[in-house]
Motif scaffolding. Structure first.
Motif, PDB file in Angstrom:
ATOM      1  N   PRO A 151     -56.337   0.693   4.395  1.00 52.70           N
ATOM      2  CA  PRO A 151     -56.105   0.245   3.009  1.00 52.70           C
ATOM      3  C   PRO A 151     -55.183  -0.969   2.974  1.00 52.70           C
ATOM      4  N   ARG A 152     -55.441  -1.841   2.008  1.00 52.78           N
ATOM      5  CA  ARG A 152     -54.642  -3.044   1.738  1.00 52.78           C
ATOM      6  C   ARG A 152     -54.959  -4.209   2.673  1.00 52.78           C
ATOM      7  N   GLN A 170     -58.203   0.432  -3.803  1.00 52.46           N
ATOM      8  CA  GLN A 170     -57.488  -0.691  -4.400  1.00 52.46           C
ATOM      9  C   GLN A 170     -57.471  -1.855  -3.397  1.00 52.46           C
ATOM     10  N   TYR A 171     -57.441  -3.064  -3.899  1.00 49.29           N
ATOM     11  CA  TYR A 171     -57.436  -4.229  -3.024  1.00 49.29           C
ATOM     12  C   TYR A 171     -56.654  -5.342  -3.702  1.00 49.29           C
ATOM     13  N   PRO A 172     -55.986  -6.188  -2.901  1.00 51.70           N
ATOM     14  CA  PRO A 172     -55.220  -7.294  -3.484  1.00 51.70           C
ATOM     15  C   PRO A 172     -56.136  -8.428  -3.942  1.00 51.70           C
ATOM     16  N   TRP A 352     -48.634  -9.901   0.405  1.00 55.40           N
ATOM     17  CA  TRP A 352     -49.751  -9.158   1.006  1.00 55.40           C
ATOM     18  C   TRP A 352     -49.454  -8.837   2.468  1.00 55.40           C
ATOM     19  N   PHE A 353     -49.004  -9.831   3.200  1.00 58.80           N
ATOM     20  CA  PHE A 353     -48.711  -9.616   4.625  1.00 58.80           C
ATOM     21  C   PHE A 353     -47.636  -8.539   4.801  1.00 58.80           C
ATOM     22  N   TYR A 354     -46.580  -8.598   3.996  1.00 60.67           N
ATOM     23  CA  TYR A 354     -45.495  -7.624   4.105  1.00 60.67           C
ATOM     24  C   TYR A 354     -45.986  -6.211   3.783  1.00 60.67           C
TER      25      TYR A 354
END
Length: 359
Positions: A151-152, A170-172, A352-354
């Motif tokens: 996820p993510r 869910q997705y950014p 997003w990376f974090y």
């Protein structure tokens, strides 16, 4: 305001369809370039894995040899997964596998099956930036698998693009951004229109040419000719259109022409994931007339920074051209500065990376 909590070691793995700087990769090239520049500005350590022949000498490149991958847009939805002999894509990801221990995160920019398939076999986390809408059944399936298992890690540009994959998770939504300072504002344009993009059937250039011919407003066309037969047919079908093809231009050359246009026409016949040229146009103060389809429909403020018209309607384009005096070009520039700056882009991607790394 985003506060960097950790300096990251990032490995960006490029699109395998063409060298960076060639234009073959379309909007993915500009996206990768801008994210890379901003991550370096934020003091993250960065390496880009790219095809041999890439020309971005101002960024840290590792150039990998091999045969280019077939462009996804040219394949059927049910086409099987294929790779050429001595595959560039496979070679790039073999390199990434060998050096993965040196990085916190690998970022995949390839719209292709292999990087998604490989995700469970890597020890290093992989972030996948999906650059197009749903086009191929095997790729759709593997994206759904990775979204469920990790996820993510699957990122999209717009809701319209993401919706084509029908994911349950869910997705950014990461939008996009540019260095607005590279685009000069123009308050008094010439009597001309612009169309910018890859010249291929899914981009719908013929509709812009038809609108130009009917209104007799000159059309400046800029972009890589990806389908020569398609381009030749447009010229045959619209012999009286006042068009001028200027080629594939650098950002500076392109914006010099674009800023002097009354509007940019966007005529996609497919679901455009985002539409970088839309925000480039806004940065020049140039309103955008686009079909109400895909990414542009989430960028353009209808009636304020451009017009959204019925998809595939040349009459709609013509009606919007007649209303361009109602648009305040300063509002276009302001939207670009507020929503699509490099800082805004960097904030979204850094967050997003974090989150992927639970930092």
């Amino acid at each position: 305001m985003t506060v960097s909590v950790k300096t990251l070691k990032l490995l960006f793995v490029s699109t395998p369809v063409g060298p960076l700087g060639s234009g073959i990769g379309g909007g993915v090239e500009l996206t990768l370039y801008n994210i890379a520049q901003e991550m370096i500005r934020r003091s993250h350590q960065l390496q880009i894995v790219a095809p041999v022949g890439s020309t971005w000498n101002d960024l840290p490149l590792v150039q990998i040899p091999g045969n280019l991958q077939i462009i996804a847009q040219t394949q059927e939805r049910t086409a099987p997964v294929t790779m050429p002999e001595n595959s560039l894509l496979a070679n790039m990801w073999d390199y990434a596998r060998q050096v993965q221990g040196d990085y916190d995160l690998i970022v995949n920019f390839a719209y292709d099956w292999l990087p998604f398939y490989l995700a469970p076999f890597f020890d290093c986390a992989i972030a996948h930036l999906v650059s197009m809408g749903s086009l191929n059944n095997p790729l759709d399936q593997i994206i759904k698998q990775v979204a469920k298992q990790f996820p993510r890690t699957i990122g999209f540009h717009t809701q319209a693009q993401a919706a084509t994959f029908a994911l349950e998770q869910q997705y950014p939504l990461l939008s996009n951004g540019i260095d607005v300072s590279l685009y000069d504002f123009c308050s008094k344009p010439k009597q001309q229109l612009a169309w910018v993009g890859r010249i291929a059937p899914e981009k719908g250039l013929e509709d812009a040419v038809a609108a130009s011919q009917i209104t007799n407003v000159p059309l400046k066309i800029m972009g890589k000719i990806q389908d020569d037969l398609y381009w030749q047919k447009i010229n045959r079908d619209y012999p009286n259109a006042p068009l001028e093809y200027l080629g594939f231009l650098s950002t500076n050359q392109m914006q010099e022409v674009l800023r002097q246009c009354r509007a940019l026409l966007m005529t996609p016949h497919w679901v455009e994931a985002f539409g970088n040229v839309a925000i480039e146009s806004l940065a020049c103060g140039v309103p955008v007339i686009s079909y109400r389809r895909g990414g542009p429909s989430e960028i353009i403020q209808d009636g304020k920074t451009g017009f959204l018209v019925e998809p595939d309607s040349v009459a709609g384009l013509i009606a919007a051209i007649a209303r361009l005096d109602k648009i305040d070009r300063y509002a276009c520039r302001q939207q670009a500065e507020t929503e699509f700056s490099l800082k805004a882009l960097g904030d979204r991607f850094e967050n997003w990376f974090y989150k992927i790394l639970d930092i």
